[in-house]
Design a protein around this motif. Structure first.
Motif, mmCIF file in Angstrom:
data_model
loop_
_atom_site.group_PDB
_atom_site.id
_atom_site.type_symbol
_atom_site.label_atom_id
_atom_site.label_comp_id
_atom_site.label_asym_id
_atom_site.label_seq_id
_atom_site.Cartn_x
_atom_site.Cartn_y
_atom_site.Cartn_z
ATOM 1 N N ASN A 85 0.818 -1.218 0.000
ATOM 2 C CA ASN A 85 0.000 0.000 0.000
ATOM 3 C C ASN A 85 0.849 1.265 0.000
ATOM 4 O OD1 ASN A 85 -2.346 -1.515 0.013
ATOM 5 N ND2 ASN A 85 -2.521 -1.510 2.248
ATOM 6 N N ASP A 86 1.918 1.251 0.791
ATOM 7 C CA ASP A 86 2.793 2.427 0.866
ATOM 8 C C ASP A 86 3.508 2.672 -0.459
ATOM 9 O OD1 ASP A 86 2.140 2.771 3.555
ATOM 10 O OD2 ASP A 86 3.750 1.444 4.218
ATOM 11 N N GLN A 88 2.499 1.650 -3.450
ATOM 12 C CA GLN A 88 1.509 2.038 -4.459
ATOM 13 C C GLN A 88 1.181 3.529 -4.364
ATOM 14 O OE1 GLN A 88 -1.797 -0.636 -4.826
ATOM 15 N NE2 GLN A 88 -3.080 0.857 -5.894
ATOM 16 N N GLU A 89 1.171 4.048 -3.150
ATOM 17 C CA GLU A 89 0.918 5.485 -2.960
ATOM 18 C C GLU A 89 1.986 6.331 -3.642
ATOM 19 O OE1 GLU A 89 0.711 8.628 0.758
ATOM 20 O OE2 GLU A 89 0.103 6.540 1.085
ATOM 21 N N LYS A 90 3.229 5.836 -3.680
ATOM 22 C CA LYS A 90 4.335 6.587 -4.282
ATOM 23 C C LYS A 90 4.230 6.638 -5.807
ATOM 24 C CE LYS A 90 5.127 8.136 -1.251
ATOM 25 N NZ LYS A 90 5.352 9.543 -0.860
ATOM 26 N N ASN A 92 1.911 7.847 -7.301
ATOM 27 C CA ASN A 92 1.244 9.123 -7.589
ATOM 28 C C ASN A 92 2.148 10.319 -7.332
ATOM 29 O OD1 ASN A 92 -1.277 7.884 -8.235
ATOM 30 N ND2 ASN A 92 -1.637 7.571 -6.043
#
Length: 350
Positions: A85-86, A88-90, A92
């Motif tokens: 999750n962390d 995947q956030e990057k 963006n």
């Protein structure tokens, strides 16, 4: 030199302390070093700090954490998968290098899950990464990898293929167009329509000013030449002009392609031209040229005497033992049963 356990403990403790430093360069660099030296038993002690660093305010620290994750994935994949999750956030992020590193790590995390991996790539597709050239190239590489799986559904295959084709014209970077060309040649080697689009791009690239662009385009042309002789033969005039190009790597690659696409009546003149430039080439390109000459016998068996004569002259060139070995093996390959033709050129070397 054998390393003592106490010394290892001191180094790891010191680096672990730097992870909590307020100095961003200490923090990022300590993570990258620890990722390379720490074992799986001690990883849980620092994993929490690495994961938190992915969301750090400092971009340099974020990059260090992502690079550490890429290195650690080979040691402890199950631990790194928890970062999903962390990471995947990057994807963006507005920083090109962070998106590039996050995409690499995310692809590793999802590599065994075809559906999730394709979903991640489609998400990145919808993000404007045209100015993020490294991330754009990595996206294309991952699309190529997934397209080689037969299990990938037809709709996703079509979406990815169309995207790769769009990169040939819409991309504003030579490296992106080169990467897209390589991917299309690999995933659709028998699609003449797709290969024609690739050929048009590569033909313009071999006329580019930068030698690296010329060389990259020529490498792809060389790859498709054996199966697409008629298509690649269309750029023979441009290739002939490159034989005398100042950059010997480019000239050598052009010679190699010309040997692959040459017609029987053109071989004699081509070999004469190559003889002039062969002594100036690096050994790796000489070997490549000899291998191309060797395979001419499959297409034109009647020119064996011409090829033997050329190879005989090659043995007189001052070069490495590896090159001379390749020449002799080519002679043996061309005429395996003729004792006269074999002993004459090899005796020159002796």
């Amino acid at each position: 030199m054998k390393v003592k356990e106490t010394e290892v403990f001191i180094v790891v403790s010191s680096l672990t302390k730097d992870i909590n430093s307020t100095e961003y360069s200490f923090k990022a660099n300590s993570m990258k070093v620890l990722a390379k030296i720490i074992d799986t038993e001690n990883l849980p002690a620092i994993e929490r700090y690495l994961r938190q660093a992915i969301l750090d305010k400092n971009l340099y620290v974020q990059k260090g954490a992502l690079m550490s994750g890429i290195v650690l994935f080979n040691k402890a994949p199950e631990n790194i998968k928890k970062w999903s999750n962390d990471v995947q956030e990057k994807l963006n992020s507005s920083d090109p290098q962070i998106v590039y590193l996050a995409l690499i790590l995310m692809s590793l995390i999802k590599q065994s899950d075809l559906f999730s991996a394709s979903r991640i790539l489609q998400m990145v597709m919808n993000k404007d990464i045209r100015k993020m050239h490294l991330a754009h190239c990595q996206l294309i590489r991952e699309m190529r990898r997934l397209l080689l799986f037969e299990e990938l559904d037809g709709k996703t295959q079509s979406v990815f293929t169309d995207y790769l084709l769009s990169c040939l014209t819409a991309a504003n970077s030579d490296m992106v167009m080169i990467e897209a060309s390589k991917a299309i040649c690999e995933v659709a080697p028998n699609s003449l329509g797709h290969l024609e689009n690739v050929y048009n791009v590569l033909q313009s690239m071999i006329s580019a000013q930068k030698s690296i662009v010329k060389y990259s385009a020529l490498r792809i042309l060389k790859r498709i030449a054996p199966t697409q002789l008629q298509l690649v033969s269309q750029c023979a005039p441009e290739l002939e002009r490159l034989v005398t190009y100042a950059n010997k790597s480019v000239a050598s690659m052009a010679i190699s392609i010309l040997l692959k696409i040459a017609k029987e009546k053109e071989v004699d003149g081509l070999l004469s031209t190559i003889s002039q430039y062969l002594p100036e080439m690096a050994d790796e390109f000489r070997v490549d040229a000899i291998q191309s000459v060797k395979h001419l016998i499959k297409r034109y068996p009647d020119i064996h005497k011409l090829l033997i004569s050329f190879l005989r002259k090659c043995l007189r060139i001052q070069s490495s033992l590896g090159f001379k070995k390749e020449v002799i093996e080519s002679v043996v390959y061309i005429i395996p049963v003729s004792y006269t033709h074999l002993t004459l050129p090899t005796s020159d070397l002796v």
